[in-house]
Scaffold this active site. Structure first.
Site, PDB file in Angstrom:
ATOM      1  CG  ASP A 290      26.227 -15.776  39.411  1.00  0.00           C
ATOM      2  OD1 ASP A 290      26.285 -15.435  40.547  1.00  0.00           O
ATOM      3  OD2 ASP A 290      26.151 -14.722  38.652  1.00  0.00           O
ATOM      4  CG  ASP A 400      27.531 -11.150  42.729  1.00  0.00           C
ATOM      5  OD1 ASP A 400      27.147  -9.852  42.376  1.00  0.00           O
ATOM      6  OD2 ASP A 400      26.619 -12.135  41.950  1.00  0.00           O
TER       7      ASP A 400
END
Length: 710
Positions: A290, A400
């Site tokens: 991320d 995601d």
């Protein structure tokens, strides 16, 4: 449950308890690395001893040491084992660099040491563990040289795969066969195995279990570093103190280990004859990073460098290991921060073992992001991959993201992306998403082939072990359409991607009885081989029944995002018209910089509002800068198109349809008129609002307003 099954389950629990004892013998010898130097952001260097806490908690810090391989270790393999108080980046004098994290903390130094070699250790460390968890008392918890027992490590890995497979097959008729095999291995090794409890416990308390466990460090709990499993101490109060020198295995242990490993190999062959592998999994190494979430962008740059270094080192060791990584932005950071590392990545891409995937600048939010900006995600991503690696993707890689607009298929096809991957819909709170292999049809009728896998508990951060491989195959609902599904493996978000244990497991279970057959492969090739006919069709938005607040959380970042999208589009529109009119240089570089800054802040934890406060301390100024720069570029272009008009304002319509005349002028502006007619105006917050619903500005037109006397 019948009585025999109960007995077999008790056997399984007994066998599992033996693994920690085996793991305690992973090293033959250890030697502590005691003398360290600590440097914080103030530049002051402080000497530390192994075991000492950091003198200050800083981000990042530098820790250095000079280790000497004992002369008596001549001819032996040697590695360094480290845990220095958090995630880090380690450079070693043998000439390589790797990430330091809960899953990568053993660093091979020499296959055959001469003895007496000096090993310089340089580590950049942050006091953080997995998912941004803070280490409140960072210390040099573990720093030692070790001579491994490769025979013990290999035997423990063999046996663990047998036991782990048995655990997944409790309802399968082959379940007792794997238990029998583990028992047979135990009987084969027992004649040569030490039975002195004090010896095993001394190794345990000395911390020698730590290197065999990948799950105990990183969240600030270091009471028993490395302990995994259940240690039975019933009736025992005293644990013997650690000793300076580990007591070695008896010579008789090594032929016994060889015999036990042969028992396992022969037993597996017999079970495989009766229960061959079923189904196929294509494996691709992966490190979901991320770009901001529970840490700011600056830390992500460090995470990417650590992760990519670890992956490249493992590629040197495991020749069939393949890896995929999305997000052009991550590669840009590496290209800027570590050009040599980027060069090595390019070599592996050319070789075909490192796969840039996704065709996007990053893995963006797919709900709040505007359509034009989403096109730019794909345009800038595909352009970057083409320019740096000679690659254009056909698979959108979005594992995601928090739900997917029904407009996405049309935009993907426009960028050459004919396939789509996510695992996020498996997170639904109530309703199971109906398909894992299907055609996704957008609101205009565009279709892309979509595939997902369901890996119990771990999702896209898969492990190569029976729990994940067997569980993923069992969960695959598209078996009637194909016997192939996918599994991405590797620890994400600072876990460093795939680790050595996963790759060693792959060698063992890629053709294991009962489990699915495994092969390393590339994402693009896997999707190219999927069937495209007779697939079920899913139409419209793929709605995630989770993370619903992300549509409203952090309203300011959403406002700044939309303003940035509009201002950049306006700057491009009028910049292009001005350049076509002659005498105006199109601002390519400034617009590229504005777009890529905006695209970065559309990451799927930033724009939805799921990141920590520190992220928005970076994001808000960046987006305000985009708005300011794009507004200035737009206004210069409009002024060029309008030409000299002393005392007048130019009003431009950037849309493809006409709009009522509405403009916000400075508060001190004089009254304005159009074609000699005074226009209605009103003072509002931020300026003087001029609005005449009866007058329209044509598409892409510029209208001049003259000033009138007060």
């Amino acid at each position: 449950m019948d009585e025999q099954l109960k007995k077999d389950q008790r056997r399984l629990e007994r066998l599992k308890r033996w693994l920690p004892e085996l793991r305690s013998w992973r090293n033959a010898r250890v030697s502590r690395i005691d003398e360290w130097e600590f440097t914080g952001s103030d530049g002051q260097t402080v000497p530390l001893k192994a075991g000492d806490p950091w003198p200050i908690v800083d981000t990042p810090v530098k820790l250095t040491a000079l280790a000497t391989i004992p002369k008596e270790w001549s001819g032996q393999p040697v590695e360094i084992e480290l845990w220095l108080g958090g995630e880090g980046f380690v450079k070693l004098t043998p000439g390589y660099q790797m990430g330091l994290n809960p899953f990568h903390h053993d660093f091979p130094i020499s296959d055959k040491a001469k003895g007496g070699e000096k090993i310089q250790i340089e580590a950049e460390v942050v006091p953080k563990g997995m998912f941004g968890a803070h280490v409140y008392a960072p210390a040099i918890d573990r720093a030692l040289l070790a001579v491994p027992y490769p025979e013990v490590r290999d035997f423990e890995r063999d046996l663990k795969m047998v036991i782990d497979t048995a655990e997944q097959l409790k309802e399968h008729e082959a379940f007792p066969l794997f238990l029998d095999l583990a028992d047979a291995a135990y009987r084969a090794v027992a004649p040569g195995w030490p039975t002195d409890f004090d010896v095993a416990m001394t190794r345990y308390v000395s911390g020698d279990l730590e290197g065999g466990n990948r799950h105990s460090v990183g969240l600030g709990d270091y009471d028993v570093p490395g302990y995994e499993g259940e240690l039975v101490l019933s009736g025992i109060w005293h644990i013997p103190p650690p000793k300076d020198e580990l007591r070695p295995l008896p010579d008789a242990a090594f032929p016994a280990i060889a015999d036990a490993r042969q028992v396992i190999a022969d037993g597996l062959e017999e079970i495989r004859r009766r229960y061959p592998p079923i189904g196929n999994l294509t494996l691709s190494g992966h490190a979901h990073i991320d770009l901001a979430w529970l840490w700011p962008f600056a830390e992500t740059k460090r995470k990417a460098r650590r992760t990519f270094s670890s992956v490249l080192h493992l590629m040197d060791v495991f020749e069939d290991f393949t890896f995929n990584q999305s997000s052009a932005q991550a590669y840009v950071w590496i290209e800027q921060d570590d050009p040599e590392l980027f060069k090595r990545i390019k070599e592996r891409v050319k070789e075909g073992r490192w796969e840039p995937v996704g065709g996007s600048w990053l893995e963006p939010d797919c709900q709040v992001t505007g359509g034009e900006a989403f096109v730019r995600q794909l345009f800038y991503g595909q352009r970057y991959f083409q320019s740096r690696f000679g690659v254009r993707n056909t698979v959108a890689w979005l594992p995601d993201v928090f739900g997917f607009s029904g407009a996405i298929p049309q935009l993907l096809l426009g960028a050459g992306l004919t396939s789509f991957f996510t695992t996020k819909l498996n997170w639904n709170e109530t309703n199971q998403f109906p398909f894992d292999l299907f055609q996704w049809e957008g609101i205009d009728g565009s279709r892309v082939v979509a595939h997902s896998f369901f890996n119990p508990d771990r999702g896209y951060n898969g492990d190569i072990q029976p729990y994940d491989t067997y569980g993923t195959w069992k969960a695959f609902r598209g078996k009637r359409l194909t016997d192939q599904t996918l599994l991405a493996f590797g620890w994400g978000d600072g876990g460093g991607g795939p680790d050595r244990e996963m790759l060693e497991n792959y060698q063992r279970i890629k053709d294991y009885p009962v489990l699915p057959r495994l092969k390393m492969g590339k994402i693009e090739e896997f999707f190219a081989e999927l069937p495209r006919e007779d697939l079920p069709v899913y139409v419209g938005e793929q709605y995630l029944e989770l993370h619903r607040a992300t549509l409203t959380t952090q309203a300011l970042v959403k406002q700044l995002n939309r303003q940035s999208e509009h201002r950049l589009t306006e700057a491009e529109t009028f910049g292009a018209l001005a350049a076509l009119s002659g005498g105006f240089p199109y601002p390519y570089n400034q617009l590229d910089e504005g777009w890529t800054t905006l695209l970065l802040n559309q990451f799927h934890d930033v724009l939805p509002g799921s990141s920590i406060h520190e992220v928005y301390q970076d994001t808000h100024p960046m987006l305000r800068g985009v708005i300011e720069s794009a507004t200035a570029l737009r206004d210069v272009a409009i002024a060029h198109l309008a030409g000299p008009s002393k005392g007048a304002f130019a009003v431009a319509n950037p849309d493809l349809h006409e709009r009522p005349l509405t403009v916000l002028l400075p508060s001190d502006a004089k009254p304005v008129a159009l074609d000699g007619d005074a226009l209605p105006a009103q003072q509002v917050d931020g300026g003087q609002l001029v609005h005449d619903p009866d007058r329209a500005v044509a598409p892409l037109a510029i209208t001049g307003l003259s000033t009138t006397k007060k």
